[in-house]
Design a protein around this motif. Structure first.
Motif, PDB file in Angstrom:
ATOM      1  N   THR A 327      11.714  -6.478  12.918  1.00  0.00           N
ATOM      2  CA  THR A 327      11.374  -5.387  12.000  1.00  0.00           C
ATOM      3  C   THR A 327      10.574  -4.355  12.792  1.00  0.00           C
ATOM      4  OG1 THR A 327      11.318  -6.818  10.067  1.00  0.00           O
ATOM      5  CG2 THR A 327      10.099  -4.752   9.923  1.00  0.00           C
ATOM      6  N   HIS A 328      11.043  -3.111  12.813  1.00  0.00           N
ATOM      7  CA  HIS A 328      10.361  -2.044  13.549  1.00  0.00           C
ATOM      8  C   HIS A 328       9.721  -1.071  12.568  1.00  0.00           C
ATOM      9  CE1 HIS A 328      12.156  -3.539  17.178  1.00  0.00           C
ATOM     10  NE2 HIS A 328      13.388  -3.336  16.715  1.00  0.00           N
ATOM     11  N   LEU A 329       8.529  -0.597  12.906  1.00  0.00           N
ATOM     12  CA  LEU A 329       7.816   0.377  12.085  1.00  0.00           C
ATOM     13  C   LEU A 329       7.341   1.527  12.955  1.00  0.00           C
ATOM     14  CD1 LEU A 329       5.539  -2.010   9.962  1.00  0.00           C
ATOM     15  CD2 LEU A 329       7.743  -1.033   9.300  1.00  0.00           C
ATOM     16  N   VAL A 330       7.506   2.755  12.441  1.00  0.00           N
ATOM     17  CA  VAL A 330       6.972   3.952  13.086  1.00  0.00           C
ATOM     18  C   VAL A 330       6.335   4.815  12.007  1.00  0.00           C
ATOM     19  CG1 VAL A 330       7.503   6.088  14.303  1.00  0.00           C
ATOM     20  CG2 VAL A 330       8.629   3.964  14.998  1.00  0.00           C
ATOM     21  N   PHE A 331       5.024   5.037  12.091  1.00  0.00           N
ATOM     22  CA  PHE A 331       4.281   5.875  11.151  1.00  0.00           C
ATOM     23  C   PHE A 331       3.725   7.061  11.934  1.00  0.00           C
ATOM     24  CE2 PHE A 331       3.007   2.210   8.031  1.00  0.00           C
ATOM     25  CZ  PHE A 331       4.351   1.951   7.829  1.00  0.00           C
ATOM     26  N   ALA A 332       3.935   8.262  11.394  1.00  0.00           N
ATOM     27  CA  ALA A 332       3.480   9.465  12.100  1.00  0.00           C
ATOM     28  C   ALA A 332       3.146  10.560  11.096  1.00  0.00           C
ATOM     29  CB  ALA A 332       4.560   9.943  13.073  1.00  0.00           C
ATOM     30  N   ARG A 333       2.392  11.543  11.538  1.00  0.00           N
ATOM     31  CA  ARG A 333       2.094  12.705  10.685  1.00  0.00           C
ATOM     32  C   ARG A 333       2.026  13.960  11.532  1.00  0.00           C
ATOM     33  NH1 ARG A 333      -3.090  14.275  11.677  1.00  0.00           N
ATOM     34  NH2 ARG A 333      -4.727  12.715  12.031  1.00  0.00           N
ATOM     35  N   SER A 334       2.163  15.081  10.854  1.00  0.00           N
ATOM     36  CA  SER A 334       2.003  16.375  11.523  1.00  0.00           C
ATOM     37  C   SER A 334       0.539  16.542  11.923  1.00  0.00           C
ATOM     38  CB  SER A 334       2.398  17.511  10.579  1.00  0.00           C
ATOM     39  OG  SER A 334       3.703  17.335  10.092  1.00  0.00           O
ATOM     40  N   ALA A 335       0.317  17.487  12.823  1.00  0.00           N
ATOM     41  CA  ALA A 335      -1.051  17.707  13.296  1.00  0.00           C
ATOM     42  C   ALA A 335      -2.002  18.054  12.161  1.00  0.00           C
ATOM     43  CB  ALA A 335      -1.051  18.812  14.358  1.00  0.00           C
TER      44      ALA A 335
END
Length: 395
Positions: A327-335
């Motif tokens: 299971t892969h997870l990638v969490f990100a947000r704009s600056a």
């Protein structure tokens, strides 16, 4: 090939024993040539070596023969193969001296390969071809290969390739009539024609020397058969002739590279379109957009790519997952987006029951053991809901 002898000494060590005979035709490992195999009273001989202390020939067996008087049989296929390779080495080494001025400084013979090391760093292919032609001319002339003996003093006046500095009173010389004379204790054929063929397979640089890989006789035939079978298979698959094969493979490689570039370009376009669709379907939280989505079987790299496209927009928070072998997870947000992505990642791992990874407030990634799509979707949705509640609480 077969002889009778008497056992004069036996040494037993664990599951093997060493037998010394009053006379033997078994060749012990020496001078770059491996030992003979065969049998003594039907018991396999698995190794033959010289004892340093007295030069006795030790025959390695699994059990001790029941009688002192024995009958020994040498594995002739192996012996003759070594004779072909070793005699071919003498011929090839002399051919390199005569045409390239290159001396042999190393020789190795095993069941899989035979090589010589030359004292030149580079030898071009045209010279390799000339040497190979000369060596095979000598083979086909069927010259006698004679054993001679000479003292060290007598050897000084002979055209030997190298005079060994050993303690023996006499040197055993292998004389390939009017072509090569060298001191050697190995096994050789009686006439050069028995070598059959000498084929140089490849050369490579080793420090400041050149290593020459070659094969003789049956090995050369076996190698040719293998190469020819591969060649015929490729020409059939590619529907081309042998002489056009290189051009056909070059065209295939060029087409394959272009196809890879095309696939990469199309994949980039698809990723951008998919990211745009996810953005349009995202949840609006004031001036921010939350995107939570779970893929099936997509690699970690795709999640990072999609997240990278999405976070180019303002106020975007992306929570992506994918199921598969892991299971892969990638969490990100704009600056300018809110939230601590590393904390959200850990919260999702907790909901899944396991996982490892980390990152920063703006980007975090990791993986967990295999989970089904529904479980990963629910864990990410739970994290998204808590995140929305936090944002709403902050006001």
């Amino acid at each position: 090939m077969q002889f009778s002898a008497s056992i004069t000494e036996v040494q037993q060590e664990e599951q093997v024993c060493f037998v010394v005979l009053d006379k033997t035709y078994f060749y012990p490992s020496s001078g770059g040539q491996p030992f003979d195999t065969g049998g003594i009273n039907g018991i396999p001989v698995t190794n033959v070596m010289l004892r340093e202390s007295d030069g006795a020939v030790l025959h390695v067996l699994e059990t001790v023969p029941e009688t002192e008087e024995i009958t020994a049989v040498i594995n002739w296929d192996r012996r003759f193969d070594h004779m072909q390779q070793h005699t071919g080495q003498h011929i090839l080494s002399q051919a390199f001296i005569q045409l390239a001025g290159a001396q042999t400084v190393g020789f190795h013979l095993s069941d899989e390969s035979v090589t010589i090391d030359l004292d030149q760093e580079k030898i071009d292919q045209s010279m390799i071809d000339e040497v190979e032609n000369l060596a095979n001319d000598v083979v086909w002339q069927n010259r006698p290969v004679v054993v001679r003996w000479a003292t060290h003093e007598e050897a000084q006046s002979l055209p030997l390739r190298k005079i060994p500095q050993n303690g023996a009173e006499k040197l055993r010389l292998i004389d390939i009539l009017a072509f090569d004379l060298t001191a050697c204790g190995g096994t050789h054929v009686a006439r050069t024609g028995e070598v059959g063929l000498i084929k140089i397979k490849k050369t490579e640089s080793r420090n400041k020397n050149t290593r020459v890989h070659f094969s003789c006789g049956q090995r050369a035939l076996t190698h040719y058969r293998l190469v020819n079978n591969v060649l015929n298979g490729l020409t059939t698959q590619l529907t081309t002739g042998a002489f056009e094969l290189s051009d056909s493979i070059t065209r295939l490689q060029t087409n394959e590279k272009e196809s890879r570039r095309t696939v990469k370009r199309l994949q980039e376009q698809l990723d951008k379109m998919e990211a745009q669709e996810l953005y349009q379907a995202g949840r609006k939280i004031g001036k921010n957009t939350l995107i939570a989505h779970t893929f099936s079987g997509e690699p970690h790299s795709k999640l990072r790519t999609i997240a990278g496209h999405l976070t180019k927009e303002e106020g975007v928070i992306v929570l992506l997952g994918s199921t598969g072998e892991r299971t892969h997870l990638v969490f990100a947000r704009s600056a300018d987006g809110p939230g601590m992505m590393d904390e959200l990642l850990q919260a999702t791992f907790k909901a899944l029951g396991a996982g490892s990874g980390g990152g920063s407030a703006a980007f975090a990634q990791g993986s967990a053991p295999t989970n089904d799509l529904q479980a990963v979707h629910m864990a990410i949705e739970n994290t998204a809901r808590q995140f929305v509640e936090e944002i709403a609480g902050i006001g």
